[in-house]
Design a protein around this motif. Structure first.
Motif, PDB file in Angstrom:
ATOM      1  N   ALA A 194    -106.082 -54.656 -68.599  1.00  0.00           N
ATOM      2  CA  ALA A 194    -104.872 -54.242 -67.888  1.00  0.00           C
ATOM      3  C   ALA A 194    -103.740 -55.236 -68.117  1.00  0.00           C
ATOM      4  CB  ALA A 194    -105.168 -54.107 -66.393  1.00  0.00           C
ATOM      5  N   LEU A 195    -104.022 -56.518 -68.007  1.00  0.00           N
ATOM      6  CA  LEU A 195    -102.996 -57.537 -68.199  1.00  0.00           C
ATOM      7  C   LEU A 195    -102.439 -57.521 -69.624  1.00  0.00           C
ATOM      8  CD1 LEU A 195    -104.605 -60.514 -66.243  1.00  0.00           C
ATOM      9  CD2 LEU A 195    -102.722 -59.047 -65.498  1.00  0.00           C
ATOM     10  N   GLY A 214    -102.200 -54.738 -71.337  1.00  0.00           N
ATOM     11  CA  GLY A 214    -101.662 -53.405 -71.595  1.00  0.00           C
ATOM     12  C   GLY A 214    -102.561 -52.542 -72.453  1.00  0.00           C
ATOM     13  N   CYS A 253    -106.719 -51.790 -60.207  1.00  0.00           N
ATOM     14  CA  CYS A 253    -105.347 -51.430 -60.605  1.00  0.00           C
ATOM     15  C   CYS A 253    -104.370 -51.614 -59.448  1.00  0.00           C
ATOM     16  CB  CYS A 253    -105.306 -49.984 -61.109  1.00  0.00           C
ATOM     17  SG  CYS A 253    -106.110 -49.735 -62.709  1.00  0.00           S
ATOM     18  N   ASP A 275    -101.274 -54.044 -59.379  1.00  0.00           N
ATOM     19  CA  ASP A 275     -99.924 -53.500 -59.137  1.00  0.00           C
ATOM     20  C   ASP A 275     -99.183 -54.358 -58.122  1.00  0.00           C
ATOM     21  OD1 ASP A 275    -100.295 -51.377 -60.888  1.00  0.00           O
ATOM     22  OD2 ASP A 275    -100.877 -49.956 -59.316  1.00  0.00           O
ATOM     23  N   LYS A 296     -99.413 -58.502 -59.852  1.00  0.00           N
ATOM     24  CA  LYS A 296     -98.878 -58.732 -61.198  1.00  0.00           C
ATOM     25  C   LYS A 296     -98.360 -57.410 -61.756  1.00  0.00           C
ATOM     26  CE  LYS A 296     -98.639 -61.692 -64.771  1.00  0.00           C
ATOM     27  NZ  LYS A 296     -97.985 -63.025 -64.746  1.00  0.00           N
ATOM     28  N   GLN A 310     -96.548 -54.389 -63.681  1.00  0.00           N
ATOM     29  CA  GLN A 310     -96.074 -54.249 -65.054  1.00  0.00           C
ATOM     30  C   GLN A 310     -94.543 -54.252 -65.085  1.00  0.00           C
ATOM     31  OE1 GLN A 310     -98.490 -51.813 -67.921  1.00  0.00           O
ATOM     32  NE2 GLN A 310     -98.897 -50.606 -66.071  1.00  0.00           N
ATOM     33  N   SER A 316     -92.690 -52.315 -66.621  1.00  0.00           N
ATOM     34  CA  SER A 316     -92.216 -50.927 -66.516  1.00  0.00           C
ATOM     35  C   SER A 316     -92.313 -50.385 -65.095  1.00  0.00           C
ATOM     36  CB  SER A 316     -93.039 -50.033 -67.436  1.00  0.00           C
ATOM     37  OG  SER A 316     -94.398 -50.006 -67.007  1.00  0.00           O
ATOM     38  N   ASN A 317     -92.983 -51.150 -64.212  1.00  0.00           N
ATOM     39  CA  ASN A 317     -93.261 -50.736 -62.835  1.00  0.00           C
ATOM     40  C   ASN A 317     -94.203 -49.541 -62.747  1.00  0.00           C
ATOM     41  OD1 ASN A 317     -91.923 -52.702 -61.313  1.00  0.00           O
ATOM     42  ND2 ASN A 317     -89.936 -51.700 -61.661  1.00  0.00           N
ATOM     43  N   GLN A 318     -94.806 -49.163 -63.863  1.00  0.00           N
ATOM     44  CA  GLN A 318     -95.835 -48.136 -63.821  1.00  0.00           C
ATOM     45  C   GLN A 318     -97.134 -48.734 -63.287  1.00  0.00           C
ATOM     46  OE1 GLN A 318     -95.915 -46.585 -67.940  1.00  0.00           O
ATOM     47  NE2 GLN A 318     -95.530 -44.582 -67.022  1.00  0.00           N
ATOM     48  N   TYR A 346    -101.021 -49.616 -63.183  1.00  0.00           N
ATOM     49  CA  TYR A 346    -102.029 -49.873 -64.218  1.00  0.00           C
ATOM     50  C   TYR A 346    -102.987 -48.697 -64.367  1.00  0.00           C
ATOM     51  CZ  TYR A 346    -100.620 -54.802 -64.503  1.00  0.00           C
ATOM     52  OH  TYR A 346     -99.920 -55.966 -64.715  1.00  0.00           O
TER      53      TYR A 346
END
Length: 352
Positions: free
Chosen positions: A207-208, A210, A266, A270, A273, A275, A277-279, A281
Motif C-alpha cells: 500500500a505504501l 502504491g 487500509c 488512510d 499516511k 495517499q 491523491s486522497n484516494q 488504499y
C-alpha cells in the motif's frame, strides 16, 4: 533457567527471545539456520545483553547440536525452527519435509540423549516445548465450530502436513522414551518484525508503495488473529508452568475474514499516511486466483490455557493491528534492511 530456543531469529522465535530477555532473569541461547525468514535485526535490542547468545546452526546438524547441548546445558528447549510459508511449501515441499520432520526428529534425539545424562531431579525439571500451528487440524466447515486440543488432525498443505508429522514425533518421544514434552498449537500470528511476504506486512508495504494488494479468491477465508507478543507470553507460561504430555491451543479470540483484515489496514493507513491523491488504499485491492487446497476457516478454542495457566490475550484485533501498522510506518528502514540482508551481513561479518 537456561533456555535453548530454536528458530529464534524468526518472527515468533524472536518475539519469544525478546520477551524472555526483557521480562525474566533467564539465559537464552538462540540457534537458527538463518534462512530467508530468519533475521538477526529483529533481536538487535537484546543482542548486547550478556544473558543472550546466538549460534548459526541447522537443527539437521546432529554433531553441532550435540556440542551446543554439552556447552550450554539447557534446562528447557523451545522448538520454533520451522519452514512455515504455505505458498512456498506448495512450490517446494522438500525443504519442509527436511526441516520440519527430519530436523525435529534430529533435535528430539539429541535432546533425549542429553536428557538421559542428567540427574533425576534435572530430568524432572527439564522441558521440551514444541511450538506448532492450528493448520494441522485442517478446515472448519461450520461457522461456530472451534479447534480443541482433541480435534483430529487433517492437514491440507505440505506445510501443515509436515508440522502435523512433527507434532506426532514429539508426542511419541514423550510416550515411548519419557522425554518431558509439551505441544502448543497457535492461530495466525501478526505484529512487529513480521517478514514482509506474509499477508499483513505485505499489504502495509505494498500500500505504501502504491502496489496492488493481492487477496486470494474472494477474501472470505477466516482466521483467528493472535498478536505475537501475546503469543510469546503464552509460550513462556507453557514452558514454565505447563504439564508434561499436555497440548495447549493458543488463540487470539479474533476471527476475521482476510478481506476484513485488508480493509482495516487500509482504513488505518488512510488516517495515518493518506495517499497524495486522497484516494483510499482500498482502491489497490486486487483479487487473485485462490491457492490450491486453501482452508476456509480456522478458529481456536483457547479455554484450556485460560483455565489451566491463567493466560488470555491482552490485545484485541483493533488495538493490535493499529500497533502493527504504526510499527511498520516507524520502521521502514528495518523492512529494507531485512529484505536486502544488510544488517545480517554486518552482524555475521559477511561481505555483500
Amino acid at each position: 533457567m537456561k533456555v535453548l530456543v530454536t528458530g529464534g531469529a524468526g518472527f515468533i522465535g524472536s518475539a519469544v527471545v525478546r520477551y524472555i530477555i526483557k521480562n525474566t532473569k533467564d539465559e537464552v541461547l538462540n540457534i537458527d539456520k538463518l534462512t530467508y525468514a530468519g533475521n538477526l535485526e529483529s533481536l538487535k535490542e537484546v543482542d548486547p545483553d550478556s544473558r543472550y547468545q546466538f549460534k548459526q546452526i541447522d537443527i539437521c546438524d546432529a554433531e553441532k547440536l550435540t556440542q551446543i547441548f554439552a556447552e550450554f546445558k539447557p534446562e528447557a528447549v523451545m522448538h520454533l525452527a520451522a519452514e512455515s510459508h504455505v505458498d512456498r511449501s506448495i512450490d517446494g515441499p522438500a525443504e519442509f519435509i527436511t526441516t520440519n520432520i527430519v530436523g525435529t526428529y534430529n533435535l528430539l534425539e539429541v535432546t533425549r540423549k542429553y536428557w538421559l545424562g542428567l540427574s533425576e531431579q534435572q530430568q524432572q525439571q527439564f522441558r521440551f516445548h514444541h511450538i506448532s500451528t492450528d493448520e494441522v487440524y485442517g478446515d472448519l466447515e461450520g461457522t461456530t465450530d472451534l479447534f480443541t486440543e482433541t480435534t483430529a488432525y487433517a492437514p491440507s498443505s505440505p506445510y501443515s502436513a509436515s508440522k502435523a508429522s512433527s507434532d506426532h514425533l514429539v508426542r511419541a518421544w514423550q510416550r515411548t522414551y519419557g522425554l518431558p514434552t509439551i505441544v502448543t498449537n497457535c492461530s495466525n500470528n501478526y505484529g512487529p518484525y513480521h517478514f514482509p511476504e506474509k499477508l499483513i506486512p505485505l499489504v502495509i508495504l505494498n500500500a505504501l508503495d502504491g502496489k496492488p494488494l493481492p487477496i486470494y479468491g474472494k477474501g472470505n477465508q477466516i482466521r483467528d488473529w493472535l498478536f505475537v507478543e501475546d503469543h510469546a507470553r503464552a509460550l513462556y507460561k507453557v514452558v514454565t508452568e505447563g504439564a508434561v504430555g499436555e497440548t495447549y491451543n493458543i488463540g487470539g479470540h479474533n476471527e476475521k475474514q482476510n478481506i476484513e483484515v485488508v480493509k482495516t489496514i487500509c482504513k488505518i493507513l488512510d488516517e495515518l499516511k493518506p495517499q497524495i491523491s486522497n484516494q483510499s488504499y482500498e482502491t489497490l485491492i486486487t483479487f487473485v486466483k485462490d491457492r490450491p487446497g486453501h482452508d476456509l476457516r480456522y478458529a481456536i478454542d483457547a479455554s484450556k490455557i485460560a483455565q489451566d495457566l491463567a493466560w488470555k490475550p491482552e490485545e484485541t484485533f483493533e488495538t493490535g493491528i493499529r500497533k502493527t501498522v504504526e510499527w511498520y510506518l516507524n520502521n521502514l528502514e528495518w523492512c529494507r534492511r531485512v529484505q536486502d540482508g544488510s544488517y545480517q551481513r554486518e552482524r555475521l561479518g559477511v561481505s555483500a
